[in-house]
Design an enzyme around this catalytic site. Structure first.
Site, short mmCIF file in Angstrom:
data_model
loop_
_atom_site.label_atom_id
_atom_site.label_comp_id
_atom_site.label_asym_id
_atom_site.label_seq_id
_atom_site.Cartn_x
_atom_site.Cartn_y
_atom_site.Cartn_z
N GLU A 9 14.82 -23.13 44.41
CA GLU A 9 14.40 -22.65 45.89
C GLU A 9 12.83 -22.29 45.87
OE1 GLU A 9 15.91 -19.59 49.21
OE2 GLU A 9 17.01 -20.62 47.95
N TYR A 327 22.74 -11.34 42.44
CA TYR A 327 22.11 -11.72 43.64
C TYR A 327 22.42 -10.58 44.79
CZ TYR A 327 21.61 -15.04 47.39
OH TYR A 327 21.15 -15.72 48.51
#
Length: 790
Positions: A9, A327
């Site tokens: 990403e 996360y």
């Protein structure tokens, strides 16, 4: 044998993959060795084209109007273009996707809907047919990455996630582009102060969120305080004294609304003997709070440290990228069964000061396995420390604060419940009942993880409510030894006059709860976990929605409270009172249902075609309603946004009698250079900074690096409020390579010495680039570029 391409990403994520796989060959836009090529996006490299791309402008014209609407491209007709400044990296990815050297591809973006979408955009554009897998991990530790690569998911397993990502993007485009243009054409105007149009921004999630804040303000405005009376008593026994409060036996929540009734009870019972008619004693347990999801972490950090929702998300993301926590963009407060064997490793990783003693004790208590910890999870489990030991001193001060909260919440679930001895006593005097409650801590259990100051501040204490108002009874009275049937002496009886309180304005934490519950604030943490999926937006997007509402002039923040502006209130009133078809825009339940339908698309229970058909039908009805309104009433401009933001949590600078502070500044043109790139930062040589205050207050953006005063926003720049004392610090709003700094970017610059990464700068040659702005000389307000390095 061909190579495997991994698309990350962002560069920092790519670096972690490279470290885990031993990929050291660094090239322009990618890393490579004999087995892997690792490249990256910078978030979304592509964006949906603007409505004009689908219009015949010669026929409908370039000016915003209802005549051009609606613009509703078919599902397969939406077009994306490469974002400004992203062309080079986009070409790198496309080249490798099409390269014959690549045998298979792994999507390694963040494991959520937006992460899937930003990869899907570049994948679909390439028309690549190579084998595709999905890396799905919850932390960036080397162990987690390697384990994830052994358990790759097939592309088919995330096809629904990709479809939901497209559905979210297309629906937001349809709502935002069509209705913002439609409402602005009808209700917008020109803002002479800002010298730009007063845009009436409409959003699928933004507008119902604004409605929550406006409707709460209306409740406060309509509220009429009602007096009520409490009758309290002090009782004496041979063993000691204790308090009591009168209550109605037939209706416990009933209040005394008559002064005379209260005085009659006082007169009736004053000095009369009493008897203890009820005595209930029991031991109760209070379990540790649930582990953090992003919403509960944000609420707790806001209460304890005053962090905004956007700040918490930024810090949590930074901790994730530093491999300190798992996360963070999760809506789940539980862990999965397969994590149980690994929990001792997570515990061992936090064994350092100041947690060493707690970790050692927790290790002896055994791994937590109850349903409050181990339960069904959504896409990602709760936020916990990773299995890697973190050098806490290398985290910045704010990161340390957030990390400490996450570690302590994780440690708490290893400990047993706190145990209390709870007593409830009813004392009757002349037939009038008085209740007394007492609670004594027998064993602190998990509460030993927290200091007494934190518990006193209510950081982890549950807020008990009764009939939608906070209980005012003292439930922690220290009681002497008492027994049922015991006679007592009434030392004193008195009444207190009180008044009902209006609803409180939303704080950012309160608004997050309301958004998560589609308009309903759900305080019970277990119930909140059971009602996921029908909220406004997602855990990752809600902070940005709040920032957008402030940036667009719909709400302001006073201390910690969110309050609508006149512009925001007028928009919601207009929709609710005069646009019945548009009322779905302010319905939290309706928007929550749309979010729920997106989750059904993700699960394959609803097609994206069905989802978009509902969206298009709703937009078509609203546009027709706007046309009808225009024919009947013409254009009706709404109020302008306020020209100054109201103070949040910093210092307040008082303005003059007319609410304006005018300071004359002299600026100096500066030239900043970095990495052989140069840019002229144009400055006005002489001008005025004018600050128009709202209610006599102006927001402090941070500390002046020249004199230590407060920096405030003016019409033409960001300057020191101590200008009368001779401080001439000012950052003008003159564009820097085409970009004008925002208040949030200025806050970051003043606090951290650098802005967030800014995209879309234009060099003299017309090329787009992204960079941070940092101080070259802070006292003279001179800036220079800093570029993200791989």
């Amino acid at each position: 044998m061909g190579k495997t391409l991994i698309v990350a990403e962002k560069p920092s994520q790519a670096r972690e993959y490279a470290t885990a796989l031993g990929v050291r060959g660094k090239e322009d836009g990618y890393l490579e060795n004999e087995l892997y090529v690792i490249t990256w996006c910078y978030g979304h490299l592509l964006e949906l084209e603007r409505p004009e791309a689908y219009m015949d402008l010669d026929r409908v014209g370039k000016r915003w109007s209802l005549n051009r609407l609606p613009v509703l491209p078919h599902l397969n007709s939406f077009r994306r273009v490469v974002k400004s400044g992203a062309i080079k990296q986009y070409q790198v990815i496309q080249r490798w996707l099409k390269s014959t050297d690549i045998e298979e591809v792994i999507c390694g973006t963040d494991a959520d809907r937006e992460g899937q979408l930003l990869f899907q955009e570049v994948w679909d554009a390439s028309k690549c047919s190579k084998p595709l897998s999905r890396l799905w991990i919850s932390s960036l530790t080397t162990a987690a990455i390697r384990e994830g690569l052994k358990r790759l998911r097939p592309a088919e397993a995330v096809a629904g996630l990709a479809a939901a990502g497209h559905g979210r993007a297309f629906a937001d485009w349809d709502f935002g582009m069509n209705l913002t243009e439609g409402f602005t054409a009808l209700f917008g105007s020109f803002d002479a102060v800002r010298k730009k149009p007063n845009v009436i921004s409409i959003g699928r999630v933004q507008t119902p969120t604004l409605a929550l804040i406006v409707e709460r303000e209306w409740e406060i405005e309509r509220f009429v305080a009602q007096p009520f009376f409490e009758v309290r008593a002090e009782f004496a026994t041979t063993q000691g004294d204790y308090p009591g409060k009168w209550f109605d036996l037939s209706e416990e929540s009933k209040r005394i609304t008559s002064r005379q009734v209260a005085e009659d009870i006082v007169e009736k019972t004053q000095g009369k003997p009493g008897k203890i008619t009820k005595m209930d004693q029991k031991d109760v347990q209070e379990p540790a709070p649930l582990l953090f999801d992003l919403t509960s972490l944000t609420i707790a950090a806001s209460k304890k440290h005053g962090f905004s929702a956007e700040k918490v998300l930024q810090l949590a993301q930074s901790l994730y990228e530093k491999k300190a926590i798992t996360y963070p963009r999760t809506d789940c407060a539980y862990l999965s069964e397969d994590l149980v064997p690994k929990l001792p490793e997570h515990l061992k990783a936090v064994r350092q000061d100041p947690y060493t003693t707690l970790v050692d004790e927790a290790g002896l208590l055994g791994v937590p396995k109850g349903k409050r910890v181990i339960n069904t999870i959504t896409a990602h489990h709760a936020i916990i420390p990773t299995t890697e030991k973190v050098a806490i001193e290398r985290l910045n001060f704010e990161e340390q604060k957030l990390y400490d909260m996450i570690v302590r919440r994780f440690l708490a679930v290893w400990f047993p419940p706190a145990r209390y001895h709870q007593t409830e006593v009813v004392t009757e005097v002349e037939g009038e009942p008085f209740r007394t409650k007492g609670k004594v801590l027998l064993s602190p259990g998990w509460k030993k993880v927290y200091g007494p100051d934190e518990l006193d501040e209510g950081v982890v204490r549950k807020t008990k409510k009764k009939d939608d108002r906070e209980q005012t009874e003292d439930e922690n009275a220290t009681l002497p030894p008492l027994s049922k049937g015991e006679d007592v002496r009434t030392k004193r009886v008195f009444s207190e006059e009180k008044t009902t309180k209006p609803p409180k304005r939303f704080t950012q934490g309160d608004l997050l709860k309301a958004m998560e519950g589609a308009g309903k604030q759900i305080d019970d943490e277990v119930l909140r976990q059971q009602l996921k999926g029908k909220g406004l937006g997602t855990v990752a997007t809600r902070p940005a929605i709040m920032e957008n509402l402030m940036d667009r002039g719909y709400i302001i923040q006073e201390q910690k409270s969110l309050k609508p502006t006149q512009k925001g209130s007028e928009l919601i009133r207009l929709i609710k009172e005069r646009l019945p078809h548009a009322q779905l825009l302010v319905s939290a339940e309706m928007t929550g249902q749309m979010e729920f339908n997106l989750s059904k698309v993700e699960k394959g229970e609803l097609t994206i075609e069905q989802y978009m058909a509902d969206v298009e039908e709703a937009i078509g009805r609203i546009i027709e309603e706007l046309r009808s309104f225009e024919q009947k009433h013409g254009k009706k401009p709404l109020a302008l946004a306020p020209s100054g933001k109201v103070q949040g949590t910093g210092k307040v600078t008082k303005a003059g009698a007319e609410g304006k502070a005018i300071a004359k500044r002299k600026g100096v043109g500066t030239k900043t250079t970095n990495n052989n790139k140069s840019v002229e930062t144009e400055r006005e040589t002489s001008d005025e900074i004018q600050v128009t205050a709202s209610e006599g207050q102006v927001e402090g953006l941070g500390t002046c690096p020249k004199c230590g005063g407060e920096v405030i926003e003016g019409v033409k720049g960001f300057g020191c409020a101590s200008w009368r004392a001779g401080c001439h610090f000012v950052l003008w709003k003159t564009p820097i390579c085409g970009k004008v700094l925002t208040p949030n970017q200025i806050k970051s610059l003043l606090k951290k010495g650098k802005t967030p990464l800014i995209k879309g700068f234009k060099s003299k040659s017309g090329k787009s680039f992204s960079a941070y702005l940092i101080w070259e000389d802070s006292s003279e307000a001179k800036l220079k570029f800093e570029f993200e390095q791989l």
